[in-house]
Motif scaffolding. Structure first.
Motif, PDB file in Angstrom:
ATOM      1  N   LYS A 198      -8.728   1.443   4.280  1.00 13.73           N
ATOM      2  CA  LYS A 198      -9.943   0.967   3.336  1.00 13.73           C
ATOM      3  C   LYS A 198      -9.369  -0.594   3.019  1.00 13.73           C
ATOM      4  CE  LYS A 198      -9.408   2.575  -1.229  1.00 13.73           C
ATOM      5  NZ  LYS A 198      -9.468   3.324  -2.361  1.00 13.73           N
ATOM      6  N   ALA A 199      -8.092  -0.768   3.269  1.00 15.47           N
ATOM      7  CA  ALA A 199      -7.835  -2.358   3.115  1.00 15.47           C
ATOM      8  C   ALA A 199      -8.129  -3.256   4.381  1.00 15.47           C
ATOM      9  CB  ALA A 199      -6.044  -2.257   2.970  1.00 15.47           C
ATOM     10  N   LYS A 249      -5.884   6.861   4.672  1.00  9.64           N
ATOM     11  CA  LYS A 249      -7.158   6.215   3.984  1.00  9.64           C
ATOM     12  C   LYS A 249      -7.164   4.952   3.579  1.00  9.64           C
ATOM     13  CE  LYS A 249      -8.686  11.030   3.260  1.00  9.64           C
ATOM     14  NZ  LYS A 249      -8.964  12.113   2.198  1.00  9.64           N
ATOM     15  N   GLU A 250      -5.845   4.641   2.845  1.00 10.76           N
ATOM     16  CA  GLU A 250      -5.757   3.479   1.987  1.00 10.76           C
ATOM     17  C   GLU A 250      -5.518   2.386   2.926  1.00 10.76           C
ATOM     18  OE1 GLU A 250      -6.012   2.968  -1.150  1.00 10.76           O
ATOM     19  OE2 GLU A 250      -6.550   5.004  -1.462  1.00 10.76           O
ATOM     20  N   ILE A 303      -3.278  10.353   2.444  1.00  8.97           N
ATOM     21  CA  ILE A 303      -3.485   9.298   1.446  1.00  8.97           C
ATOM     22  C   ILE A 303      -3.263   7.892   1.888  1.00  8.97           C
ATOM     23  CG2 ILE A 303      -2.914   8.224  -0.696  1.00  8.97           C
ATOM     24  CD1 ILE A 303      -2.358  11.232  -1.836  1.00  8.97           C
ATOM     25  N   LEU A 304      -2.103   7.755   2.478  1.00 13.76           N
ATOM     26  CA  LEU A 304      -1.787   6.286   3.167  1.00 13.76           C
ATOM     27  C   LEU A 304      -2.887   6.097   4.084  1.00 13.76           C
ATOM     28  CD1 LEU A 304       2.006   7.006   3.239  1.00 13.76           C
ATOM     29  CD2 LEU A 304       0.731   5.500   1.718  1.00 13.76           C
ATOM     30  N   ILE A 330       0.752  -1.424  -0.102  1.00 13.20           N
ATOM     31  CA  ILE A 330       0.024   0.126   0.033  1.00 13.20           C
ATOM     32  C   ILE A 330       0.786   1.169   0.013  1.00 13.20           C
ATOM     33  CG2 ILE A 330      -1.711   1.415   1.371  1.00 13.20           C
ATOM     34  CD1 ILE A 330      -2.788  -1.286   2.289  1.00 13.20           C
ATOM     35  N   THR A 385       0.693  13.245   1.135  1.00 16.76           N
ATOM     36  CA  THR A 385       0.825  11.613   1.127  1.00 16.76           C
ATOM     37  C   THR A 385       0.530  10.914   2.241  1.00 16.76           C
ATOM     38  OG1 THR A 385       3.079  12.108  -0.076  1.00 16.76           O
ATOM     39  CG2 THR A 385       2.600   9.885   0.586  1.00 16.76           C
ATOM     40  N   TYR A 436      -5.641   2.229  11.086  1.00 15.07           N
ATOM     41  CA  TYR A 436      -4.413   3.203  10.973  1.00 15.07           C
ATOM     42  C   TYR A 436      -4.514   3.810  12.543  1.00 15.07           C
ATOM     43  CZ  TYR A 436      -1.354   7.195  11.203  1.00 15.07           C
ATOM     44  OH  TYR A 436      -0.445   8.020  11.836  1.00 15.07           O
ATOM     45  N   ASN A 459       2.709   1.851  -3.533  1.00 11.75           N
ATOM     46  CA  ASN A 459       1.802   2.230  -4.472  1.00 11.75           C
ATOM     47  C   ASN A 459       1.139   3.716  -4.375  1.00 11.75           C
ATOM     48  OD1 ASN A 459       2.017  -0.336  -5.479  1.00 11.75           O
ATOM     49  ND2 ASN A 459      -0.070  -0.992  -4.614  1.00 11.75           N
ATOM     50  N   HIS A 460       1.475   4.133  -2.915  1.00 12.43           N
ATOM     51  CA  HIS A 460       0.820   5.516  -2.978  1.00 12.43           C
ATOM     52  C   HIS A 460       1.928   6.603  -2.461  1.00 12.43           C
ATOM     53  CE1 HIS A 460      -2.580   2.964  -2.784  1.00 12.43           C
ATOM     54  NE2 HIS A 460      -3.149   3.828  -3.387  1.00 12.43           N
TER      55      HIS A 460
END
Length: 478
Positions: free
Chosen positions: A371-372, A367-368, A364-365, A347, A361, A376, A350-351
């Motif tokens: 989402k996975a 949230k990702e 974004i991390l 993850i 950044t 966090y 990729n971001h």
């Protein structure tokens, strides 16, 4: 047990700043020296002109003195001297005034090294600072007496040098805004090495006209350290090979049932089969999950015999597992934690790329990761009140050493570290954790895996200059 975990967290946090263990792996120090000289030349040729134009700096003066630790001493080649960088068109003239180390003269990176001459016999007080050993070599017996001291000559000639170049903005190595985290001021994390004494003497030497043009060099220095050139990446590769070889040797030295943790200097922590964290005088046993740490995070330029890479750093954590008789792989929960760790790494890969700010950044991390299917968390401490079925993930992907932690992809430190843009080939630590709940070990217990290896953020994404730790080393019990 929870008190023990808190103590462990504190010890782990402190241990990352310990100097690296002595190594038996052979390094060509001449090769390293030549590479670091090339780094100076590339940084002065390629990075510094861009930054001086970006921040509208005509001259950068970096003042360093013996005994006053400055993180740039490892980058410039000396812990003492008056370094003057002047933007002249598309090129930066680099000069050193007064005393400096021999490494500066040998580097080939400087255009001018200006040291006053002195004659023999020495009948008058020498008008500059000079090492006593050189004074004796040239026939000196003792410093002559008189009314003057070395303070009268520290910046001799600088006023004329500056006036001849007539800079409109002069950057000096002191801080105004980019301070270190609260309660955490360390020499390796600052860009304000000039003393008050030197500041007053410098202002007196250059005069009021140019003193009014002085500004802080903090942004210039911070970005100068953050931007990487090809020769630095070559040094990082060499560094990681050295770290990797030493960690392999340490894993091979572990004899289950005989070797104590304290016998392996690179041990970061060891978790037994029931989740108990072992002490230094404990013995490695089947079922142990081992974390070894190699390299140095920052500040080790002060110990060149132990850390030959100057003010350039890398750290890597590697894991091993001692197989009990009859077993051929790690237990299911450890396998799940490792699988989660690799998915989180993907993850991040990729971001994360250069061109965005660290803060953008970071958002974004977070949230990702959520989402996975993970959680966090901001703190590097397991939260027993969250979903017991989900792995918790904190981040702290800060810049790799070199005097600063910025740009910083994580919640720690002041906001300016997240406001910085990730420059091309940004060298950062891939530092993150996975906390997997382990109720079978007791209420509120968990398995923690921490990762901390160097990587580069490029416009295309994350790139590695050395393979990251993607597997657990299996150790056979004998």
């Amino acid at each position: 047990m929870k008190k023990g975990i808190a103590t462990l967290v504190l010890l782990l946090f402190m241990s990352i700043f310990l100097p690296p263990p002595a190594s038996s792996f052979s390094l060509d120090r001449q090769e390293i020296k030549e590479l670091m000289n090339k780094i100076k030349q590339e940084k002065f040729d390629l990075v510094l002109p861009q930054l001086m134009k970006k921040y509208q700096i005509d001259m950068w003066i970096q003042v360093m003195r013996e005994g006053n630790i400055d993180p740039l001493s490892g980058n410039l080649g000396s812990d003492a001297g008056v370094f003057v960088f002047t933007l002249r068109g598309d090129r930066v003239e680099r000069a050193v005034l007064g005393y400096c180390r021999e490494e500066v003269k040998e580097s080939g990176a400087y255009d001018l090294i200006i040291t006053p001459k002195f004659e023999i016999p020495l009948t008058h007080f020498p008008e500059y600072r000079y090492p006593l050993i050189e004074f004796y070599k040239l026939g000196g017996v003792e410093w002559p007496g008189g009314p003057k001291t070395e303070l009268d000559f520290r910046f001799k000639g600088l006023g004329k040098f500056v006036a001849e170049r007539d800079p409109h903005r002069i950057a000096l190595n002191y801080l105004e805004k980019l301070g270190s985290p609260v309660l955490y001021e360390e020499p390796r994390l600052r860009c304000d090495g000039i003393s008050y004494t030197d500041y007053r003497l410098l202002v007196k030497e250059i005069g009021e006209k140019y003193a009014q043009r002085i500004v802080s060099a903090e942004y210039l220095i911070t970005e100068f350290l953050a931007r990487r050139v090809k020769s630095e990446i070559a040094l990082f590769k060499l560094m990681r090979k050295w770290i990797d070889e030493n960690l392999k040797m340490d894993f091979n030295r572990i004899i289950p049932g005989q070797t104590k943790l304290q016998d392996i200097e690179s041990v970061r922590f060891v978790v037994g089969k029931n989740g108990q964290h072992k002490r230094d005088d404990d013995i490695f046993e089947p079922g142990d999950l081992i974390c070894l740490q190699g390299g140095c995070q920052s500040g080790c330029f002060l110990e060149p015999q132990r850390w030959p890479f100057g003010n350039h750093y890398d750290v890597c954590f590697e894991y091993g597992y001692i197989l009990p008789p009859g077993e051929t792989q790690v237990p299911p929960k450890v396998k799940r934690a490792w699988s989660d760790a690799l998915k989180v790494r993907k993850i991040i890969e990729n971001h994360t790329k250069s061109g965005r700010t660290a803060g953008e950044t970071f958002e974004i991390l977070k949230k990702e990761i959520n989402k996975a299917g993970y959680i966090y968390i901001n703190r590097q401490i397991f939260n027993p009140k969250l979903d017991p079925q989900k792995t918790q993930v904190p981040l702290d992907m800060h810049a790799a050493g070199a005097g600063i932690y910025a740009p910083r992809l994580g919640p720690l430190g002041p906001d300016w570290q997240r406001a910085m843009e990730l420059p091309p080939n940004h060298h950062f630590y891939f530092e993150y954790w996975v906390f997997v709940p382990m109720p079978e070990w007791g209420e509120g217990e968990y398995l923690s895996l921490q990762f901390h290896d160097g990587a580069l953020a490029t416009p295309e994404g994350v790139k590695y200059y050395f393979p990251p730790p993607l597997k657990i080393h299996l150790i056979q019990a004998k």
